[in-house]
Design an enzyme around this catalytic site. Structure first.
Site, mmCIF file in Angstrom:
data_model
loop_
_atom_site.group_PDB
_atom_site.id
_atom_site.type_symbol
_atom_site.label_atom_id
_atom_site.label_comp_id
_atom_site.label_asym_id
_atom_site.label_seq_id
_atom_site.Cartn_x
_atom_site.Cartn_y
_atom_site.Cartn_z
ATOM 1 N N ASP A 9 -1.744 6.634 6.354
ATOM 2 C CA ASP A 9 -2.764 5.687 5.902
ATOM 3 C C ASP A 9 -3.039 4.738 7.066
ATOM 4 O O ASP A 9 -2.220 3.895 7.398
ATOM 5 C CB ASP A 9 -2.238 4.926 4.674
ATOM 6 C CG ASP A 9 -3.213 3.862 4.178
ATOM 7 O OD1 ASP A 9 -4.295 3.696 4.777
ATOM 8 O OD2 ASP A 9 -2.889 3.203 3.167
ATOM 9 N N LYS A 12 -12.065 -2.106 6.532
ATOM 10 C CA LYS A 12 -11.249 -3.012 7.324
ATOM 11 C C LYS A 12 -11.773 -3.059 8.757
ATOM 12 O O LYS A 12 -12.078 -4.114 9.284
ATOM 13 C CB LYS A 12 -9.780 -2.567 7.334
ATOM 14 C CG LYS A 12 -9.178 -2.339 5.952
ATOM 15 C CD LYS A 12 -8.861 -3.631 5.230
ATOM 16 C CE LYS A 12 -8.622 -3.446 3.744
ATOM 17 N NZ LYS A 12 -7.526 -2.567 3.369
ATOM 18 N N TRP A 27 0.826 -1.213 0.000
ATOM 19 C CA TRP A 27 0.000 0.000 0.000
ATOM 20 C C TRP A 27 0.853 1.253 0.000
ATOM 21 O O TRP A 27 0.508 2.232 -0.646
ATOM 22 C CB TRP A 27 -0.986 -0.028 1.171
ATOM 23 C CG TRP A 27 -1.943 -1.169 1.043
ATOM 24 C CD1 TRP A 27 -2.115 -2.205 1.917
ATOM 25 C CD2 TRP A 27 -2.840 -1.436 -0.059
ATOM 26 N NE1 TRP A 27 -3.052 -3.079 1.433
ATOM 27 C CE2 TRP A 27 -3.510 -2.634 0.231
ATOM 28 C CE3 TRP A 27 -3.124 -0.774 -1.248
ATOM 29 C CZ2 TRP A 27 -4.461 -3.197 -0.634
ATOM 30 C CZ3 TRP A 27 -4.065 -1.323 -2.112
ATOM 31 C CH2 TRP A 27 -4.719 -2.520 -1.797
#
Ligand SMILES: *Cc1c(COP(=O)(O)O)cnc(C)c1O
Length: 360
Positions: free
Chosen positions: A172, A196, A102
């Site tokens: 993030d 998530k 990511w």
């Protein structure tokens, strides 16, 4: 009804009480005679939901008045682009830490917008840890500094956040947002896809320090401008009404659990149960992450062979323990144990793994 134990990395498990409330609201949202999916985003009932979600976020996480809250669509991936478009001035330089898939995506997206320096990376070590504080050489004149707090695929997590001085820290937090206490005042921007740890896919939560809004270039389209989007209180256009509704329910559930203090305590117990098993039998359960970087959200390990892994995942699935297959890029086993996974569920998985080990 046989609900399974859901260890999927995302979209992921949600509290049963939240799903049941949402189920009722699909048909009749708070006695309005309309379902939540049929409700106008300008209706006072939805405005109340949006405001309650913001109020709950502020009180649970301790978000100070210096920071705004916004609800975007487009996932964390869209933020990979919006962040540099908004807060990386032309001629400026952003500094990123590379801790896996990511962050690599975030770096690649930012490079299309402006100058990026990768100031630390653990790629050479297969992302088996996050960089230590002394390995991250931040400069004092960068436009912003970017990290990924929890690396969902590799199973690593920053245990403490770096000090970047006056350079705004952008993070993030997609896979560990609201899993532990965080000092929000230390961040310029925090962003997280909800799917998530906080709700359904379709909404991305963004917390942004107010002074950074002035960096949004005037020529950015409203949907891409932090400044213009925040000025419209996240309803410049039709927001993801249902996703925001469910996120608000999950925030209410976090309050019921006793807030982040209680959540964090349970998360610690869950992680300790799984890592305890790994450490008790390292020849069989081969942790892929250096202990000091272990994630409390995604626990990754290998078994002695791929055949054993395959069989273990299949047997677990038969037993109602689903979603423990590692990400396709790394293989092995990954148990995602977000807030809504109960301690009981983790104990069931530990017991299953112990029995599996005995049989082999
Ligand atoms: C899942 C994930 C993403 C991607 O999120 P999307 O909402 O699908 O764009 C980004 N960062 C982290 C840390 C993730 O876990």
């Amino acid at each position: 009804m046989a609900r399974k134990y859901n260890f999927n990395p995302g979209p992921a498990v949600l509290p049963l009480s939240v799903l049941e409330t949402a189920q009722t609201a699909l048909v009749d949202f708070e006695g309005t005679g309309l379902g939540i999916l049929e409700t106008s985003h300008r209706a006072k009932e939805f405005t109340a939901v949006l405001e309650q979600a913001k109020t709950r976020m502020r009180s649970i996480l301790g978000i100070p008045d210096s920071h705004e809250i916004a609800f975007f669509q487009g996932g964390a991936n869209f933020q990979f682009t919006l962040i540099p478009m908004n807060i990386l001035p032309s001629g400026g330089r952003a500094e990123y830490v590379d801790t896996g898939t990511w962050s690599t995506r975030a770096i690649d997206a930012a490079r299309l917008v402006g100058e990026v320096a990768v100031i630390a990376s653990t790629k050479e070590e297969k992302y088996s840890r996050v960089p230590r504080t002394d390995e991250m050489k931040w400069s004092h004149d960068a436009a912003f500094a970017h990290i990924t707090s929890n690396n969902t695929i590799y199973g690593t997590q920053f245990q403490a956040f770096p000090d970047t001085g006056t350079v705004p820290l952008v993070c993030d937090m997609s896979s560990d947002f609201f899993s532990r206490k965080v000092d929000v005042s230390r961040f310029g921007v925090i962003y997280a896809g909800a799917q998530k740890n906080l709700g359904p896919a379709g909404v991305t939560l963004v917390i942004i320090r107010k002074d950074l809004l002035d960096r949004s270039p005037e020529n950015l389209p409203p949907m891409m401008s932090y400044k213009k989007f925040v000025a419209k209180n996240s309803v410049y256009n039709t927001p993801p009404v249902f996703s925001i509704y469910v996120v608000n329910l999950v925030l209410g559930w976090i309050e019921q659990q006793g807030g982040l203090e209680a959540i964090e305590k349970t998360n610690d117990q869950k992680a300790a149960a799984l890592y305890g098993l790994i450490d008790s039998d390292p020849d069989f359960f081969r942790g892929t992450v250096k202990p000091e970087s272990r994630s409390k959200m995604n626990v990754t390990f290998r078994l002695p062979s791929e055949d054993l892994e395959k069989e273990c995942i299949a047997k677990a699935t038969e037993d109602g323990l689903v979603g423990i297959k590692g990400h396709r890029s790394v293989g092995g086993i990954r148990a995602s144990i977000y807030n809504s996974m109960s301690l009981e569920g983790v104990e069931k998985l530990v017991e299953f793994l112990k029995n599996y080990r005995k049989a082999h």
